[in-house]
Write a protein that holds these residues in place. Structure first.
Motif, short mmCIF file in Angstrom:
data_model
loop_
_atom_site.label_atom_id
_atom_site.label_comp_id
_atom_site.label_asym_id
_atom_site.label_seq_id
_atom_site.Cartn_x
_atom_site.Cartn_y
_atom_site.Cartn_z
N ALA A 1 0.85 -1.19 0.00
CA ALA A 1 0.00 0.00 0.00
C ALA A 1 0.89 1.25 0.00
CB ALA A 1 -0.90 -0.01 1.23
N ARG A 2 1.97 1.18 0.75
CA ARG A 2 2.89 2.31 0.83
C ARG A 2 3.52 2.57 -0.55
NH1 ARG A 2 8.31 2.70 4.68
NH2 ARG A 2 8.49 4.96 4.55
N LEU A 3 3.81 1.51 -1.25
CA LEU A 3 4.40 1.63 -2.59
C LEU A 3 3.41 2.27 -3.57
CD1 LEU A 3 6.11 -1.78 -3.39
CD2 LEU A 3 7.25 0.41 -3.11
N THR A 4 2.19 1.78 -3.55
CA THR A 4 1.22 2.26 -4.53
C THR A 4 0.76 3.67 -4.22
OG1 THR A 4 -0.01 0.50 -3.43
CG2 THR A 4 0.05 0.44 -5.79
N ALA A 5 0.69 4.01 -2.95
CA ALA A 5 0.18 5.34 -2.59
C ALA A 5 1.24 6.41 -2.68
CB ALA A 5 -0.40 5.30 -1.17
N GLY A 6 2.49 6.00 -2.55
CA GLY A 6 3.56 6.99 -2.47
C GLY A 6 3.78 7.78 -3.75
N ALA A 7 4.18 9.03 -3.59
CA ALA A 7 4.54 9.86 -4.75
C ALA A 7 6.06 9.88 -4.82
CB ALA A 7 4.00 11.27 -4.58
N PHE A 8 6.60 9.23 -5.84
CA PHE A 8 8.05 9.14 -5.94
C PHE A 8 8.55 9.96 -7.12
CE2 PHE A 8 6.45 5.08 -4.26
CZ PHE A 8 7.00 5.13 -2.99
N GLY B 1 -12.46 -3.49 15.04
CA GLY B 1 -11.44 -4.15 14.25
C GLY B 1 -10.89 -3.34 13.10
N VAL B 2 -11.07 -2.03 13.13
CA VAL B 2 -10.54 -1.21 12.04
C VAL B 2 -9.37 -0.37 12.56
CG1 VAL B 2 -11.05 0.62 10.37
CG2 VAL B 2 -12.78 -1.11 10.92
N VAL B 3 -8.26 -0.47 11.86
CA VAL B 3 -7.06 0.25 12.27
C VAL B 3 -6.81 1.43 11.33
CG1 VAL B 3 -4.60 0.04 12.77
CG2 VAL B 3 -6.10 -1.94 13.03
N ILE B 4 -6.46 2.55 11.91
CA ILE B 4 -6.19 3.75 11.11
C ILE B 4 -4.71 4.05 11.06
CG2 ILE B 4 -6.42 6.25 11.13
CD1 ILE B 4 -9.20 6.05 11.58
N GLU B 5 -4.24 4.39 9.89
CA GLU B 5 -2.84 4.79 9.75
C GLU B 5 -2.77 6.14 9.08
OE1 GLU B 5 -0.77 1.83 7.51
OE2 GLU B 5 -1.46 0.21 8.81
N ASP B 6 -2.23 7.12 9.79
CA ASP B 6 -2.01 8.43 9.18
C ASP B 6 -0.66 8.39 8.51
OD1 ASP B 6 -4.34 9.37 10.27
OD2 ASP B 6 -3.38 10.05 12.12
N SER B 7 -0.59 8.92 7.30
CA SER B 7 0.72 8.99 6.66
C SER B 7 0.79 10.26 5.83
CB SER B 7 0.93 7.77 5.76
OG SER B 7 0.27 7.95 4.53
N LYS B 8 1.95 10.54 5.34
CA LYS B 8 2.13 11.75 4.54
C LYS B 8 1.24 11.72 3.32
CE LYS B 8 6.88 12.63 5.98
NZ LYS B 8 7.16 11.32 6.66
N ASP B 9 0.97 10.53 2.85
CA ASP B 9 0.18 10.40 1.62
C ASP B 9 -1.31 10.26 1.91
OD1 ASP B 9 2.60 10.31 0.07
OD2 ASP B 9 2.87 8.28 0.87
N GLY B 10 -1.71 10.56 3.13
CA GLY B 10 -3.12 10.49 3.46
C GLY B 10 -3.41 9.42 4.51
#
Length: 492
Positions: A327-334, A477-486
């Motif tokens: 997910a990190r790969l697909t969402a990231g802006a490289f 059962g839902v986990v949230i992850e905040d990241s730079k990409d949203g």
RNA sequence: GGCGCGGUACCCAAGUGGUAAGGGAGAGGUCUGCAAAACCUUUAUGCGCCGGUUCGAUCCCGGCCCGCGCCUCCA
């Protein structure tokens, strides 16, 4: 690339290749449909699935046949007790079997062969053996294979039966046999039991004959590979060899693969021990289909696998790591370009991964190769040195990985949903884990709404409300992850 | 009794005659409003025990202990 696979017959690693240079002709023993399949059954089917998927990955065409034993003693007994015809009795377990196969993402063999649909082929084989004086009929109308007709008997399981001839262990029901070790090709039936009227008499097939007859029907007289659980090695596969080779004078299968047993808490799984599980049981306990799949294939097939709930938790978490990574790969802006370290790491992972599987399907080593790459890529991403071309290189490796392991792509919702449906229909709701029900209580849309509300609250620096929502979701059962990409969320 | 397999860190597990992959869990740290995720550090002078071979053995040989499977329907 060529797969070197342990061959029970030769006792060593042999290259697995089609004899005729065309498609690999393989036969794998399938289920006897008298009940739901258990995880032990599925470990074998799963490991065979790893085999066929890997062969495809390295470009080898295959023709894979699997039997379904839909007539045998247990089926007859159970259907008689239930008072329904055997076809009706087995139908539900055949359906369940395919449903479980799908849940565990086991590919369907090119050919499924049901015993009851191949009676003529079996009869023909018995006749052939009879003509060769290797089969004889007893007074009750049953047919037996004469072991004395096949001196090589025991070559697969390396058993020397010469000293055990006609020992004390003679089954009273089978006193008519010439020798205690002779095995049934065709069984005379008692009144009321399912039977077929054939040229060799009224009755039903013995178990071993079906595999020989069906394998030869679809794959010819000599197979490239025959696979099955280790318990089938003797006597089942030994008997298949005896009857087939006596009939054809050709080697029945050049390569034999046996998957070792699954144990539960260090013991053989059995209903009486109370350590018996089906995939359905595990799904209802809240474990994901992908976790079951990975747990059952992560330990190489030639090692006994000791199933524990810990092993399922480990697999769940490992899959989570892989999915998060992708997910990190697909969402990231490289930025455009390539990082040589990553290009090298991806190449190495690709090679190591394939080499590991090519070496007797060493899934543990293959997994290690992938995780090594994941760590390196994560590190480089953390440092902001990951580039656009790196993403392609790494994703390509993950694609190879999922071509065999098939756990990163998340298709877990459907099997769980179906298991719950099944629990409802069969009044087994009390077996459903409460957490699973809680997790099912929110739809994706509802989750999206809550996530959006939380993001808004965060923006307004209303952290109390944001945390409140996060906790509410966590309970379900839902986990949230905040990241730079949203914001990302996932069901645990 | 016969045949076979295994004993590697808290758990799972790979592996090689030259000095212990990987996953999970734990601890500390970085990052974060806090988390999560990720990353870094850390957890086996040690690979069941005892001998032997070797310059060197977890890996080879022998013995022993423990666990397991098959030998009957069984994936």
């Amino acid at each position: 690339m060529i797969l070197r696979l342990f061959n029970t017959l030769t006792g060593q690693l042999d290259a697995l290749e089609p004899a005729d240079g065309k498609a690999l002709r393989m036969y794998a023993c399938g289920p006897t449909v008298y009940d739901y399949g258990h995880i032990g059954n599925f470990r074998t089917f799963l490991q065979v699935d790893v085999l066929r998927r890997f062969l495809r990955l390295i470009g080898m065409p295959i023709r894979h046949v699997m039997n379904i034993t839909d007539v045998d003693d247990k089926i007859i007994r159970n259907s008689l007790e239930a008072g329904i015809p055997i076809g009706e009795y087995t139908a539900r377990y055949v359906d369940a079997f395919f449903e479980d196969m799908e849940a565990l993402r086991i590919e369907r063999p090119e050919q499924i062969a049901r015993a009851t649909e191949h009676i003529p082929q079996m009869v023909a084989l018995v006749e052939k053996l009879a003509a060769a004086k290797a089969a004889y009929k007893t007074e009750d109308g049953s047919w037996y294979f004469r072991l004395a007709a096949f001196p090589a008997y025991g070559k697969l399981s390396k058993k020397d039966l010469s000293g055990m001839e006609d020992g004390a262990r003679v089954d009273v029901d089978e006193y008519e046999k010439d020798s205690a070790r002779d095995f049934a090709l065709w069984k005379a039936t008692k009144p009321g039991e399912t039977s077929w009227e054939t040229a060799i008499g009224n009755g039903r097939p013995g178990w071993h004959i079906e595999c020989s007859a069906m394998a030869m029907e679809y794959l010819g007289e000599s197979l490239d590979l025959h696979a099955g659980g280790e318990d089938l090695m003797f006597p089942h596969h030994e008997n298949e060899i005896a009857q087939s080779e006596t009939a054809t004078h050709k080697q029945f299968a050049r390569h034999w693969m046996h998957v070792r047993f699954l144990l539960v808490d260090g013991r053989k799984m059995s209903k009486s021990e109370g350590n018996f599980y089906t995939p359905r049981d595990l799904l209802l306990k809240g474990y994901k289909a992908s976790a079951i799949r990975l747990a059952l294939i992560a330990v190489p097939y030639r090692r006994p696998f000791n199933f524990t709930f810990d092993s399922l938790v480990d697999a769940t978490n490992a899959i989570g790591r892989l999915r998060t990574f992708r997910a990190r790969l697909t969402a990231g802006a490289f930025t455009v370009g390539a990082n040589q370290a990553i290009q090298g790491a991806a190449k190495k992972a690709q090679t190591d991964y394939r080499d590991a599987l090519a070496n007797d399907l060493n899934t543990a080593e293959a997994l290690a190769a992938i995780f090594e790459m994941v760590r390196e890529a994560n590190t480089v991403m953390d440092r902001g040195l990951f580039r656009l071309s790196d993403r392609d290189a790494v994703l390509a490796v993950l694609k190879d990985f999922d071509a065999v392991f098939d756990v990163i792509e998340d298709r877990d919702a459907e099997p769980t949903r179906r298991a719950l449906e099944w629990a409802k229909e069969s009044s087994r709701m009390e077996d459903v884990a409460p957490e699973l029900l809680a997790a099912q209580s929110l739809t994706d849309e509802e989750i999206e709404l809550l996530v959006a509300e939380r993001t808004a609250a965060k923006k307004a620096r209303n952290f109390a409300r944001a945390d409140e929502i996060r906790n509410e979701l966590a309970e379900k059962g839902v986990v949230i992850e905040d990241s730079k990409d949203g914001v990302r969320w996932k069901r645990k």
